[in-house]
Write a protein that holds these residues in place. Structure first.
Motif, PDB file in Angstrom:
ATOM      1  N   VAL A 275      13.113  -7.162   6.629  1.00  0.00           N
ATOM      2  CA  VAL A 275      12.433  -6.745   5.461  1.00  0.00           C
ATOM      3  C   VAL A 275      13.398  -6.738   4.304  1.00  0.00           C
ATOM      4  O   VAL A 275      14.449  -5.970   4.328  1.00  0.00           O
ATOM      5  CB  VAL A 275      11.801  -5.234   5.641  1.00  0.00           C
ATOM      6  CG1 VAL A 275      11.059  -5.080   4.074  1.00  0.00           C
ATOM      7  CG2 VAL A 275      10.987  -5.268   6.725  1.00  0.00           C
ATOM      8  N   SER A 276      13.166  -7.486   3.035  1.00  0.00           N
ATOM      9  CA  SER A 276      14.013  -7.591   1.833  1.00  0.00           C
ATOM     10  C   SER A 276      13.103  -6.995   0.728  1.00  0.00           C
ATOM     11  O   SER A 276      12.172  -7.384   0.349  1.00  0.00           O
ATOM     12  CB  SER A 276      14.323  -9.203   1.586  1.00  0.00           C
ATOM     13  OG  SER A 276      15.296  -9.026   0.693  1.00  0.00           O
ATOM     14  N   LEU A 277      13.868  -5.757   0.325  1.00  0.00           N
ATOM     15  CA  LEU A 277      13.178  -5.306  -0.952  1.00  0.00           C
ATOM     16  C   LEU A 277      14.151  -5.220  -2.163  1.00  0.00           C
ATOM     17  O   LEU A 277      14.940  -4.165  -2.213  1.00  0.00           O
ATOM     18  CB  LEU A 277      12.713  -3.840  -0.794  1.00  0.00           C
ATOM     19  CG  LEU A 277      11.331  -3.804   0.542  1.00  0.00           C
ATOM     20  CD1 LEU A 277      11.091  -2.503   0.936  1.00  0.00           C
ATOM     21  CD2 LEU A 277      10.392  -4.690  -0.098  1.00  0.00           C
ATOM     22  N   PRO A 278      14.537  -6.151  -2.794  1.00  0.00           N
ATOM     23  CA  PRO A 278      15.586  -6.391  -3.640  1.00  0.00           C
ATOM     24  C   PRO A 278      15.346  -5.341  -4.598  1.00  0.00           C
ATOM     25  O   PRO A 278      14.175  -5.151  -5.261  1.00  0.00           O
ATOM     26  CB  PRO A 278      15.480  -7.791  -4.481  1.00  0.00           C
ATOM     27  CG  PRO A 278      14.520  -8.816  -3.400  1.00  0.00           C
ATOM     28  CD  PRO A 278      13.982  -7.401  -2.631  1.00  0.00           C
ATOM     29  N   ASP A 279      16.229  -4.699  -5.203  1.00  0.00           N
ATOM     30  CA  ASP A 279      16.328  -3.638  -6.399  1.00  0.00           C
ATOM     31  C   ASP A 279      15.601  -2.411  -5.860  1.00  0.00           C
ATOM     32  O   ASP A 279      15.358  -1.523  -6.865  1.00  0.00           O
ATOM     33  CB  ASP A 279      15.797  -4.159  -7.715  1.00  0.00           C
ATOM     34  CG  ASP A 279      16.459  -5.456  -8.008  1.00  0.00           C
ATOM     35  OD1 ASP A 279      17.545  -5.485  -7.871  1.00  0.00           O
ATOM     36  OD2 ASP A 279      15.868  -6.363  -8.477  1.00  0.00           O
ATOM     37  N   VAL A 280      15.406  -2.378  -4.741  1.00  0.00           N
ATOM     38  CA  VAL A 280      14.711  -0.758  -4.159  1.00  0.00           C
ATOM     39  C   VAL A 280      15.920  -0.062  -3.493  1.00  0.00           C
ATOM     40  O   VAL A 280      16.695  -0.814  -2.689  1.00  0.00           O
ATOM     41  CB  VAL A 280      13.618  -1.258  -3.174  1.00  0.00           C
ATOM     42  CG1 VAL A 280      13.123   0.234  -2.758  1.00  0.00           C
ATOM     43  CG2 VAL A 280      12.482  -1.924  -4.026  1.00  0.00           C
ATOM     44  N   LEU A 281      16.027   1.087  -4.039  1.00  0.00           N
ATOM     45  CA  LEU A 281      17.302   1.867  -3.351  1.00  0.00           C
ATOM     46  C   LEU A 281      16.812   1.894  -1.750  1.00  0.00           C
ATOM     47  O   LEU A 281      15.807   2.300  -1.458  1.00  0.00           O
ATOM     48  CB  LEU A 281      17.272   3.235  -3.992  1.00  0.00           C
ATOM     49  CG  LEU A 281      17.733   3.214  -5.502  1.00  0.00           C
ATOM     50  CD1 LEU A 281      17.801   4.829  -5.992  1.00  0.00           C
ATOM     51  CD2 LEU A 281      19.088   2.670  -5.591  1.00  0.00           C
ATOM     52  N   ARG A 282      17.866   1.911  -1.187  1.00  0.00           N
ATOM     53  CA  ARG A 282      17.823   1.754   0.337  1.00  0.00           C
ATOM     54  C   ARG A 282      16.785   3.082   0.791  1.00  0.00           C
ATOM     55  O   ARG A 282      16.165   2.908   1.659  1.00  0.00           O
ATOM     56  CB  ARG A 282      19.238   1.869   1.120  1.00  0.00           C
ATOM     57  CG  ARG A 282      19.110   1.512   2.334  1.00  0.00           C
ATOM     58  CD  ARG A 282      20.454   1.204   3.113  1.00  0.00           C
ATOM     59  NE  ARG A 282      20.549   0.872   4.501  1.00  0.00           N
ATOM     60  CZ  ARG A 282      20.040  -0.291   4.902  1.00  0.00           C
ATOM     61  NH1 ARG A 282      19.608  -1.171   4.015  1.00  0.00           N
ATOM     62  NH2 ARG A 282      19.941  -0.446   6.228  1.00  0.00           N
ATOM     63  N   PRO A 283      17.261   4.443   0.471  1.00  0.00           N
ATOM     64  CA  PRO A 283      16.431   5.347   1.146  1.00  0.00           C
ATOM     65  C   PRO A 283      14.784   5.214   0.725  1.00  0.00           C
ATOM     66  O   PRO A 283      14.086   5.327   1.690  1.00  0.00           O
ATOM     67  CB  PRO A 283      16.932   6.564   0.347  1.00  0.00           C
ATOM     68  CG  PRO A 283      18.510   6.260   0.002  1.00  0.00           C
ATOM     69  CD  PRO A 283      18.232   4.654  -0.568  1.00  0.00           C
ATOM     70  N   LEU A 284      14.711   4.978  -0.428  1.00  0.00           N
ATOM     71  CA  LEU A 284      12.968   4.587  -0.584  1.00  0.00           C
ATOM     72  C   LEU A 284      12.407   3.336   0.122  1.00  0.00           C
ATOM     73  O   LEU A 284      11.573   3.402   0.705  1.00  0.00           O
ATOM     74  CB  LEU A 284      12.986   4.181  -2.192  1.00  0.00           C
ATOM     75  CG  LEU A 284      11.426   3.821  -2.411  1.00  0.00           C
ATOM     76  CD1 LEU A 284      10.424   5.003  -2.123  1.00  0.00           C
ATOM     77  CD2 LEU A 284      11.405   3.582  -3.939  1.00  0.00           C
ATOM     78  N   ALA A 285      13.492   2.327   0.396  1.00  0.00           N
ATOM     79  CA  ALA A 285      13.092   1.069   1.074  1.00  0.00           C
ATOM     80  C   ALA A 285      12.662   1.534   2.873  1.00  0.00           C
ATOM     81  O   ALA A 285      11.820   1.202   3.255  1.00  0.00           O
ATOM     82  CB  ALA A 285      14.166   0.113   1.081  1.00  0.00           C
TER      83      ALA A 285
ATOM     84  N   ILE B 280       0.770  -1.176   0.031  1.00  0.00           N
ATOM     85  CA  ILE B 280       0.137  -0.213  -0.093  1.00  0.00           C
ATOM     86  C   ILE B 280       0.983   1.235  -0.107  1.00  0.00           C
ATOM     87  O   ILE B 280       0.601   2.342  -0.767  1.00  0.00           O
ATOM     88  CB  ILE B 280      -0.893  -0.146   1.050  1.00  0.00           C
ATOM     89  CG1 ILE B 280      -2.098  -1.184   1.040  1.00  0.00           C
ATOM     90  CG2 ILE B 280      -1.703   1.383   1.440  1.00  0.00           C
ATOM     91  CD1 ILE B 280      -2.756  -1.398   2.389  1.00  0.00           C
ATOM     92  N   ALA B 281       2.047   1.187   0.867  1.00  0.00           N
ATOM     93  CA  ALA B 281       2.626   2.419   0.937  1.00  0.00           C
ATOM     94  C   ALA B 281       3.477   2.663  -0.474  1.00  0.00           C
ATOM     95  O   ALA B 281       3.713   3.809  -1.091  1.00  0.00           O
ATOM     96  CB  ALA B 281       3.881   2.216   2.072  1.00  0.00           C
ATOM     97  N   ALA B 282       3.912   1.418  -1.125  1.00  0.00           N
ATOM     98  CA  ALA B 282       4.494   1.597  -2.421  1.00  0.00           C
ATOM     99  C   ALA B 282       3.642   2.294  -3.510  1.00  0.00           C
ATOM    100  O   ALA B 282       3.802   3.099  -4.418  1.00  0.00           O
ATOM    101  CB  ALA B 282       4.969   0.252  -2.913  1.00  0.00           C
ATOM    102  N   VAL B 283       2.287   1.955  -3.590  1.00  0.00           N
ATOM    103  CA  VAL B 283       1.426   2.250  -4.386  1.00  0.00           C
ATOM    104  C   VAL B 283       1.035   3.769  -4.293  1.00  0.00           C
ATOM    105  O   VAL B 283       0.993   4.596  -5.233  1.00  0.00           O
ATOM    106  CB  VAL B 283      -0.130   1.457  -4.395  1.00  0.00           C
ATOM    107  CG1 VAL B 283      -1.270   2.151  -4.964  1.00  0.00           C
ATOM    108  CG2 VAL B 283       0.205  -0.006  -4.895  1.00  0.00           C
ATOM    109  N   GLU B 284       0.829   4.280  -2.927  1.00  0.00           N
ATOM    110  CA  GLU B 284       0.813   5.535  -2.515  1.00  0.00           C
ATOM    111  C   GLU B 284       1.708   6.462  -3.115  1.00  0.00           C
ATOM    112  O   GLU B 284       1.603   7.628  -3.189  1.00  0.00           O
ATOM    113  CB  GLU B 284       0.610   5.596  -1.009  1.00  0.00           C
ATOM    114  CG  GLU B 284      -0.905   5.135  -0.579  1.00  0.00           C
ATOM    115  CD  GLU B 284      -1.007   5.219   0.778  1.00  0.00           C
ATOM    116  OE1 GLU B 284       0.263   5.377   1.523  1.00  0.00           O
ATOM    117  OE2 GLU B 284      -2.081   4.953   1.513  1.00  0.00           O
ATOM    118  N   ARG B 285       2.885   5.776  -3.305  1.00  0.00           N
ATOM    119  CA  ARG B 285       4.020   6.681  -3.740  1.00  0.00           C
ATOM    120  C   ARG B 285       4.512   6.518  -5.264  1.00  0.00           C
ATOM    121  O   ARG B 285       5.455   6.730  -5.787  1.00  0.00           O
ATOM    122  CB  ARG B 285       5.373   6.330  -2.825  1.00  0.00           C
ATOM    123  CG  ARG B 285       5.165   7.033  -1.387  1.00  0.00           C
ATOM    124  CD  ARG B 285       6.112   6.197  -0.609  1.00  0.00           C
ATOM    125  NE  ARG B 285       5.723   6.847   1.046  1.00  0.00           N
ATOM    126  CZ  ARG B 285       4.885   6.727   1.801  1.00  0.00           C
ATOM    127  NH1 ARG B 285       4.047   5.820   1.413  1.00  0.00           N
ATOM    128  NH2 ARG B 285       4.799   7.218   2.771  1.00  0.00           N
TER     129      ARG B 285
END
Length: 138
Positions: free
Chosen positions: A100-110, A64-69
């Motif tokens: 939390v693992s968010l591969p290929d997402v830049l750390r600041p955004l993650a 949800i947070a990703a979609v909102e952004r």
């Protein structure tokens, strides 16, 4: 009840025998044997069930947070959850760790997504102030 509030889900279970028992949901979709941690039993335990529920809910809050952004979570997004049961001389208490693992997402955004998810996840809200929680971003 506010005018925007709506019931989404009610989980109903029937549990017998405590940590050495069994639990089943009212719709029959969940049926688990329970075993005390550290015993040779083959069942799960409440801490594992909480870890599974919390991590699933947190991953949904991340989505949800990703979609909102305006971003997409990668297909490999995952959470490794740990729920620790402690006892001291006075009481029992929990501590939790969410990795939390968010591969290929830049750390600041993650980190932004994880903070937002922790604010909105129902499990995070329910435990806030009651459970020591540490969240790491891989």
């Amino acid at each position: 009840m506010s005018t925007t509030e709506r019931l989404v889900q009610t989980g109903r279970t029937h549990t017998t025998g405590g940590r050495d028992g069994a639990a089943r949901s009212s719709d029959g979709r969940l049926a688990v044997a329970l075993s005390r941690p550290g015993t040779p039993g083959t069942g799960t335990n409440p801490e594992q069930l909480l870890a599974a529920g919390w991590s699933a809910s947190f991953l949904d809050a991340l989505q949800i947070a990703a979609v909102e952004r305006g971003v997409r979570l990668p297909p490999g997004a995952a959470i490794d959850a740990e729920v620790h049961l402690y006892r001291d001389e006075d009481a029992s208490f929990l501590r939790a760790r969410l990795h939390v693992s968010l591969p290929d997402v830049l750390r600041p955004l993650a980190q932004v997504l994880v903070r937002a998810a922790h604010e909105t996840c129902p499990y995070s809200k329910a435990t806030r102030g009651n459970v020591d929680v540490a969240i790491t971003v891989a």
